[in-house]
Design a protein around this motif. Structure first.
Motif, PDB file in Angstrom:
ATOM      1  N   SER A  69       7.252   4.419  -4.261  1.00  6.84           N
ATOM      2  CA  SER A  69       8.029   3.347  -3.647  1.00  6.84           C
ATOM      3  C   SER A  69       7.385   2.002  -3.972  1.00  6.84           C
ATOM      4  O   SER A  69       6.225   1.949  -4.392  1.00  6.84           O
ATOM      5  CB  SER A  69       8.100   3.550  -2.135  1.00  6.84           C
ATOM      6  OG  SER A  69       6.796   3.551  -1.591  1.00  6.84           O
ATOM      7  N   PRO A  70       8.134   0.913  -3.776  1.00  6.94           N
ATOM      8  CA  PRO A  70       7.564  -0.409  -4.065  1.00  6.94           C
ATOM      9  C   PRO A  70       6.453  -0.748  -3.069  1.00  6.94           C
ATOM     10  O   PRO A  70       6.582  -0.468  -1.868  1.00  6.94           O
ATOM     11  CB  PRO A  70       8.744  -1.376  -3.885  1.00  6.94           C
ATOM     12  CG  PRO A  70       9.953  -0.545  -3.738  1.00  6.94           C
ATOM     13  CD  PRO A  70       9.532   0.822  -3.326  1.00  6.94           C
ATOM     14  N   ILE A  71       5.402  -1.339  -3.576  1.00 11.31           N
ATOM     15  CA  ILE A  71       4.293  -1.788  -2.715  1.00 11.31           C
ATOM     16  C   ILE A  71       3.793  -3.131  -3.261  1.00 11.31           C
ATOM     17  O   ILE A  71       4.055  -3.487  -4.397  1.00 11.31           O
ATOM     18  CB  ILE A  71       3.128  -0.775  -2.663  1.00 11.31           C
ATOM     19  CG1 ILE A  71       2.675  -0.358  -4.053  1.00 11.31           C
ATOM     20  CG2 ILE A  71       3.502   0.456  -1.876  1.00 11.31           C
ATOM     21  CD1 ILE A  71       1.645  -1.215  -4.622  1.00 11.31           C
ATOM     22  N   SER A  72       3.070  -3.845  -2.434  1.00 11.37           N
ATOM     23  CA  SER A  72       2.498  -5.118  -2.884  1.00 11.37           C
ATOM     24  C   SER A  72       1.075  -4.882  -3.387  1.00 11.37           C
ATOM     25  O   SER A  72       0.422  -3.898  -3.016  1.00 11.37           O
ATOM     26  CB  SER A  72       2.473  -6.130  -1.734  1.00 11.37           C
ATOM     27  OG  SER A  72       1.544  -5.721  -0.760  1.00 11.37           O
ATOM     28  N   PHE A  73       0.600  -5.798  -4.212  1.00 10.11           N
ATOM     29  CA  PHE A  73      -0.780  -5.717  -4.699  1.00 10.11           C
ATOM     30  C   PHE A  73      -1.759  -5.704  -3.518  1.00 10.11           C
ATOM     31  O   PHE A  73      -2.800  -5.056  -3.572  1.00 10.11           O
ATOM     32  CB  PHE A  73      -1.069  -6.896  -5.639  1.00 10.11           C
ATOM     33  CG  PHE A  73      -2.465  -6.901  -6.182  1.00 10.11           C
ATOM     34  CD1 PHE A  73      -2.899  -5.898  -7.030  1.00 10.11           C
ATOM     35  CD2 PHE A  73      -3.348  -7.926  -5.861  1.00 10.11           C
ATOM     36  CE1 PHE A  73      -4.199  -5.898  -7.543  1.00 10.11           C
ATOM     37  CE2 PHE A  73      -4.645  -7.940  -6.371  1.00 10.11           C
ATOM     38  CZ  PHE A  73      -5.071  -6.928  -7.205  1.00 10.11           C
ATOM     39  N   ARG A  74      -1.380  -6.378  -2.463  1.00 12.91           N
ATOM     40  CA  ARG A  74      -2.229  -6.407  -1.255  1.00 12.91           C
ATOM     41  C   ARG A  74      -2.517  -4.980  -0.775  1.00 12.91           C
ATOM     42  O   ARG A  74      -3.635  -4.673  -0.363  1.00 12.91           O
ATOM     43  CB  ARG A  74      -1.514  -7.200  -0.150  1.00 12.91           C
ATOM     44  CG  ARG A  74      -2.270  -7.283   1.161  1.00 12.91           C
ATOM     45  CD  ARG A  74      -1.573  -8.165   2.182  1.00 12.91           C
ATOM     46  NE  ARG A  74      -1.748  -9.572   1.878  1.00 12.91           N
ATOM     47  CZ  ARG A  74      -0.818 -10.371   1.348  1.00 12.91           C
ATOM     48  NH1 ARG A  74       0.378  -9.899   1.116  1.00 12.91           N
ATOM     49  NH2 ARG A  74      -1.058 -11.625   1.069  1.00 12.91           N
ATOM     50  N   TYR A  75      -1.511  -4.127  -0.845  1.00 11.87           N
ATOM     51  CA  TYR A  75      -1.696  -2.736  -0.419  1.00 11.87           C
ATOM     52  C   TYR A  75      -2.694  -2.021  -1.328  1.00 11.87           C
ATOM     53  O   TYR A  75      -3.523  -1.234  -0.858  1.00 11.87           O
ATOM     54  CB  TYR A  75      -0.341  -2.012  -0.423  1.00 11.87           C
ATOM     55  CG  TYR A  75      -0.455  -0.549  -0.115  1.00 11.87           C
ATOM     56  CD1 TYR A  75      -0.616  -0.107   1.186  1.00 11.87           C
ATOM     57  CD2 TYR A  75      -0.428   0.395  -1.138  1.00 11.87           C
ATOM     58  CE1 TYR A  75      -0.755   1.230   1.474  1.00 11.87           C
ATOM     59  CE2 TYR A  75      -0.568   1.739  -0.869  1.00 11.87           C
ATOM     60  CZ  TYR A  75      -0.723   2.155   0.440  1.00 11.87           C
ATOM     61  OH  TYR A  75      -0.871   3.489   0.707  1.00 11.87           O
ATOM     62  N   CYS A  76      -2.629  -2.307  -2.614  1.00 12.88           N
ATOM     63  CA  CYS A  76      -3.531  -1.652  -3.577  1.00 12.88           C
ATOM     64  C   CYS A  76      -4.998  -1.966  -3.262  1.00 12.88           C
ATOM     65  O   CYS A  76      -5.883  -1.163  -3.543  1.00 12.88           O
ATOM     66  CB  CYS A  76      -3.216  -2.106  -4.995  1.00 12.88           C
ATOM     67  SG  CYS A  76      -1.516  -1.794  -5.481  1.00 12.88           S
ATOM     68  N   LEU A  77      -5.216  -3.141  -2.692  1.00 13.86           N
ATOM     69  CA  LEU A  77      -6.591  -3.561  -2.396  1.00 13.86           C
ATOM     70  C   LEU A  77      -7.221  -2.754  -1.265  1.00 13.86           C
ATOM     71  O   LEU A  77      -8.440  -2.770  -1.099  1.00 13.86           O
ATOM     72  CB  LEU A  77      -6.619  -5.060  -2.054  1.00 13.86           C
ATOM     73  CG  LEU A  77      -6.193  -5.996  -3.188  1.00 13.86           C
ATOM     74  CD1 LEU A  77      -6.101  -7.435  -2.676  1.00 13.86           C
ATOM     75  CD2 LEU A  77      -7.145  -5.911  -4.367  1.00 13.86           C
ATOM     76  N   ILE A  78      -6.404  -2.032  -0.494  1.00 14.94           N
ATOM     77  CA  ILE A  78      -6.937  -1.290   0.662  1.00 14.94           C
ATOM     78  C   ILE A  78      -6.478   0.164   0.709  1.00 14.94           C
ATOM     79  O   ILE A  78      -6.632   0.832   1.730  1.00 14.94           O
ATOM     80  CB  ILE A  78      -6.547  -1.973   1.993  1.00 14.94           C
ATOM     81  CG1 ILE A  78      -5.025  -2.063   2.114  1.00 14.94           C
ATOM     82  CG2 ILE A  78      -7.201  -3.337   2.114  1.00 14.94           C
ATOM     83  CD1 ILE A  78      -4.537  -2.344   3.506  1.00 14.94           C
ATOM     84  N   SER A  79      -5.900   0.662  -0.378  1.00 13.68           N
ATOM     85  CA  SER A  79      -5.296   1.989  -0.307  1.00 13.68           C
ATOM     86  C   SER A  79      -6.162   3.100  -0.909  1.00 13.68           C
ATOM     87  O   SER A  79      -5.708   4.229  -1.057  1.00 13.68           O
ATOM     88  CB  SER A  79      -3.923   1.989  -0.985  1.00 13.68           C
ATOM     89  OG  SER A  79      -4.087   1.685  -2.357  1.00 13.68           O
ATOM     90  N   GLY A  80      -7.405   2.786  -1.226  1.00 16.12           N
ATOM     91  CA  GLY A  80      -8.301   3.818  -1.722  1.00 16.12           C
ATOM     92  C   GLY A  80      -9.021   4.527  -0.599  1.00 16.12           C
ATOM     93  O   GLY A  80      -8.669   4.376   0.577  1.00 16.12           O
TER      94      GLY A  80
END
Ligand code: SF4
Length: 88
Positions: free
Chosen positions: A18-29
C-alpha cells in the motif's frame, strides 16, 4: 521536484502493498529503526543515500549501509551468480 518535504513523499511499499510516506520508512524497521530496504525503495525518487548521511548519526548510517538492500548490491549478486554459472 516539488517543495514537498522529503518525509511526505509517497510510494507503494513492496512489503505492505500500500502507499506509505518516506516518514514511515524512517521508523518501520526493527525496534522502530529505519527500514533496511530504504535505499532500494527510494533511490529513483531522490538522493536518499545523501539525505540519510546528512540526517543520521554516522555510526547508524554506516550500519545501515552494511545491511541495506542497495541496487548495486543486487547487480553485484547477479554478476556473482553469472560468474559461478560460467565456472561450472
Ligand atoms: S523502505 Fe521499507 S517501509 Fe519504506 S517502502 Fe520500502 S519496504 Fe516499505
Amino acid at each position: 521536484m516539488s517543495n514537498q518535504p522529503i518525509e511526505d513523499l509517497e510510494r507503494r511499499c513492496p512489503r505492505l502493498g500500500s502507499p506509505i510516506s518516506f516518514r514511515y520508512c524512517l521508523i518501520s524497521g526493527e525496534d522502530d529503526d529505519i527500514c533496511w530496504k530504504v535505499l532500494d525503495c527510494w533511490w529513483e525518487t531522490f538522493d536518499v543515500e545523501n539525505y540519510l548521511k546528512a540526517n543520521m548519526p554516522e555510526a547508524v548510517f554506516n550500519e545501515l549501509m552494511k545491511k541495506a538492500d542497495k541496487p548495486m548490491n543486487k547487480v553485484g549478486s547477479i554478476l556473482d551468480i553469472v560468474e559461478k554459472v560460467k565456472k561450472k
